[in-house]
Design a protein around this motif. Structure first.
Motif, PDB file in Angstrom:
ATOM      1  N   ARG A  84      -0.605  32.416   0.655  1.00 11.92           N
ATOM      2  CA  ARG A  84       0.525  31.991   1.540  1.00 11.92           C
ATOM      3  C   ARG A  84       0.418  30.070   1.337  1.00 11.92           C
ATOM      4  NH1 ARG A  84       3.404  34.948  -1.234  1.00 11.92           N
ATOM      5  NH2 ARG A  84       3.311  36.860  -0.048  1.00 11.92           N
ATOM      6  N   ASP A  85      -0.369  29.981   1.120  1.00  6.83           N
ATOM      7  CA  ASP A  85      -0.445  27.835   1.495  1.00  6.83           C
ATOM      8  C   ASP A  85       0.032  27.651   2.708  1.00  6.83           C
ATOM      9  OD1 ASP A  85      -1.682  25.732   0.666  1.00  6.83           O
ATOM     10  OD2 ASP A  85       0.466  25.341   0.257  1.00  6.83           O
ATOM     11  N   CYS A  86      -0.528  28.365   3.686  1.00  8.88           N
ATOM     12  CA  CYS A  86       0.034  28.169   4.896  1.00  8.88           C
ATOM     13  C   CYS A  86      -1.015  27.568   6.323  1.00  8.88           C
ATOM     14  CB  CYS A  86       0.444  29.182   6.031  1.00  8.88           C
ATOM     15  SG  CYS A  86       1.327  29.025   7.507  1.00  8.88           S
ATOM     16  N   GLU A  87      -0.899  25.867   5.936  1.00 12.39           N
ATOM     17  CA  GLU A  87      -2.086  25.132   7.225  1.00 12.39           C
ATOM     18  C   GLU A  87      -1.859  25.381   7.608  1.00 12.39           C
ATOM     19  OE1 GLU A  87      -4.907  22.603   7.354  1.00 12.39           O
ATOM     20  OE2 GLU A  87      -3.859  23.410   5.339  1.00 12.39           O
ATOM     21  N   TYR A  88      -0.597  25.892   8.926  1.00 10.22           N
ATOM     22  CA  TYR A  88      -0.489  25.829  10.216  1.00 10.22           C
ATOM     23  C   TYR A  88      -1.724  27.211  10.388  1.00 10.22           C
ATOM     24  CZ  TYR A  88       0.900  26.418  15.256  1.00 10.22           C
ATOM     25  OH  TYR A  88       1.022  26.581  16.417  1.00 10.22           O
ATOM     26  N   GLU A  89      -1.356  28.014   9.900  1.00 11.70           N
ATOM     27  CA  GLU A  89      -2.145  29.692  10.214  1.00 11.70           C
ATOM     28  C   GLU A  89      -3.731  29.555   9.602  1.00 11.70           C
ATOM     29  OE1 GLU A  89       0.138  33.780   9.272  1.00 11.70           O
ATOM     30  OE2 GLU A  89      -0.724  33.058   6.896  1.00 11.70           O
ATOM     31  N   LEU A  90      -4.315  27.982   8.840  1.00  5.84           N
ATOM     32  CA  LEU A  90      -5.596  28.398   8.552  1.00  5.84           C
ATOM     33  C   LEU A  90      -6.295  27.333   9.785  1.00  5.84           C
ATOM     34  CD1 LEU A  90      -4.883  27.591   4.368  1.00  5.84           C
ATOM     35  CD2 LEU A  90      -6.483  29.498   5.798  1.00  5.84           C
ATOM     36  N   GLN A  91      -5.029  26.418  10.391  1.00  4.69           N
ATOM     37  CA  GLN A  91      -5.797  25.576  10.894  1.00  4.69           C
ATOM     38  C   GLN A  91      -6.085  26.444  11.681  1.00  4.69           C
ATOM     39  OE1 GLN A  91      -3.290  22.749  13.807  1.00  4.69           O
ATOM     40  NE2 GLN A  91      -4.361  20.921  11.416  1.00  4.69           N
ATOM     41  N   GLN A  92      -5.460  27.000  12.518  1.00  4.84           N
ATOM     42  CA  GLN A  92      -5.570  28.147  13.702  1.00  4.84           C
ATOM     43  C   GLN A  92      -6.487  28.660  13.387  1.00  4.84           C
ATOM     44  OE1 GLN A  92      -4.533  27.728  16.986  1.00  4.84           O
ATOM     45  NE2 GLN A  92      -2.996  25.995  16.113  1.00  4.84           N
ATOM     46  N   ALA A  97     -12.420  31.785  13.502  1.00  2.00           N
ATOM     47  CA  ALA A  97     -13.203  32.617  12.379  1.00  2.00           C
ATOM     48  C   ALA A  97     -14.257  32.425  12.853  1.00  2.00           C
ATOM     49  CB  ALA A  97     -12.467  32.087  11.463  1.00  2.00           C
ATOM     50  N   ARG A  98     -14.337  30.838  12.881  1.00  2.00           N
ATOM     51  CA  ARG A  98     -15.936  30.348  13.409  1.00  2.00           C
ATOM     52  C   ARG A  98     -16.301  30.959  14.990  1.00  2.00           C
ATOM     53  NH1 ARG A  98     -13.936  24.910  11.432  1.00  2.00           N
ATOM     54  NH2 ARG A  98     -14.170  24.510  13.358  1.00  2.00           N
ATOM     55  N   GLY A 101     -17.701  34.480  14.454  1.00  2.00           N
ATOM     56  CA  GLY A 101     -18.896  34.207  13.874  1.00  2.00           C
ATOM     57  C   GLY A 101     -18.775  34.651  11.897  1.00  2.00           C
ATOM     58  N   VAL A 102     -17.754  33.965  11.981  1.00  2.71           N
ATOM     59  CA  VAL A 102     -17.687  33.577  10.372  1.00  2.71           C
ATOM     60  C   VAL A 102     -17.209  32.080  10.142  1.00  2.71           C
ATOM     61  CG1 VAL A 102     -15.350  33.643   8.539  1.00  2.71           C
ATOM     62  CG2 VAL A 102     -15.124  35.849  10.594  1.00  2.71           C
ATOM     63  N   ASP A 103     -18.455  32.100   9.621  1.00  2.00           N
ATOM     64  CA  ASP A 103     -18.832  30.304   9.366  1.00  2.00           C
ATOM     65  C   ASP A 103     -18.516  30.111   8.276  1.00  2.00           C
ATOM     66  OD1 ASP A 103     -20.353  31.265   6.931  1.00  2.00           O
ATOM     67  OD2 ASP A 103     -22.305  32.197   7.421  1.00  2.00           O
ATOM     68  N   LEU A 104     -18.232  28.521   8.263  1.00  2.00           N
ATOM     69  CA  LEU A 104     -17.527  27.787   7.032  1.00  2.00           C
ATOM     70  C   LEU A 104     -18.090  28.149   5.155  1.00  2.00           C
ATOM     71  CD1 LEU A 104     -17.815  24.181   8.597  1.00  2.00           C
ATOM     72  CD2 LEU A 104     -15.589  25.691   9.065  1.00  2.00           C
ATOM     73  N   GLU A 105     -19.852  28.311   5.789  1.00  2.00           N
ATOM     74  CA  GLU A 105     -19.694  28.932   3.910  1.00  2.00           C
ATOM     75  C   GLU A 105     -18.763  30.538   3.646  1.00  2.00           C
ATOM     76  OE1 GLU A 105     -24.109  29.648   3.878  1.00  2.00           O
ATOM     77  OE2 GLU A 105     -24.487  27.110   3.796  1.00  2.00           O
ATOM     78  N   THR A 106     -18.928  31.357   4.767  1.00  2.00           N
ATOM     79  CA  THR A 106     -17.884  32.790   4.497  1.00  2.00           C
ATOM     80  C   THR A 106     -17.067  32.571   4.405  1.00  2.00           C
ATOM     81  OG1 THR A 106     -19.884  33.810   5.771  1.00  2.00           O
ATOM     82  CG2 THR A 106     -18.134  34.939   5.122  1.00  2.00           C
ATOM     83  N   GLN A 107     -16.552  31.646   5.294  1.00  2.00           N
ATOM     84  CA  GLN A 107     -14.881  31.003   4.371  1.00  2.00           C
ATOM     85  C   GLN A 107     -14.139  30.180   3.204  1.00  2.00           C
ATOM     86  OE1 GLN A 107     -12.736  28.583   8.010  1.00  2.00           O
ATOM     87  NE2 GLN A 107     -14.100  29.871   9.859  1.00  2.00           N
TER      88      GLN A 107
END
Length: 184
Positions: A84-92, A97-98, A101-107
């Motif tokens: 949905r290209d939702c920067e607010y949701e992604l930013q939060q 997620a980190r 336990g969801v590291d940056l590589e997995t993201q």
């Protein structure tokens, strides 16, 4: 317009007067929890006092008290935010997620999609199911069967509710043009 440019909010984040005492306190506690001066989502939605108070426990249940493992809930939320290209949701949820336990590589793999190298079969199925659910508003029989091999009946129901909750939030945030909590 670039992502760094600010778009005027259609409903500006409110303060004490707009939120009322209870929702103002909840918004302040939420801001402290995310380590931000304000929690814009709460400061906007909280202006509809009763709806906010009804939505908050439901959202909290899906986010932290559900039957899906927290890492998998974050995978679904991140994928919805990406679709949905939702920067607010992604930013939060990149941050949350980190912490779960969801590291940056997995993201990065989640954002790349179900064919990304390094995903487990379970992650691939969850991403595919999320894609179909969000894009088609349903799921193919093949994807449902694959998802059913990994999730219980309660988890399948929760998956649908989680994906739809965050898809709806993305649409709400985009429509209301809720400002980012961390604009930089």
């Amino acid at each position: 317009m670039s992502a760094s440019e600010t778009v005027p909010a259609r409903i500006r984040p409110g303060g004490f007067r707009e939120l009322g005492p209870l929702n103002w306190i909840i918004a302040k506690l939420g801001a402290r929890a995310i380590r931000a001066p304000r929690f814009a989502l709460f400061n906007v939605i909280g202006q509809h006092q009763l709806l906010f108070l009804a939505w908050l426990p439901y959202s909290g249940m899906l986010l932290g008290l559900g039957k899906l493992p927290r890492q998998e809930a974050e995978l679904v939320i991140l994928r919805v935010g990406h679709l949905r290209d939702c920067e607010y949701e992604l930013q939060q949820h990149r941050r949350l997620a980190r912490s779960r336990g969801v590291d940056l590589e997995t993201q990065a793999r989640i954002f790349e999609g179900p064919d990304a190298e390094g995903l487990t079969d379970r992650q691939r199925v969850l991403i595919t199911a999320t894609d179909e659910f969000v894009i088609t508003r349903s799921m193919s029989a093949e994807t449902w069967t694959a998802l059913s091999t990994y999730l219980t009946k309660k988890q399948l129901i929760e998956f649908c509710m989680l994906a739809s909750q965050y898809d709806g939030l993305a649409a709400t945030m985009a429509t209301l043009k809720i400002p980012l909590d961390f604009p930089n």
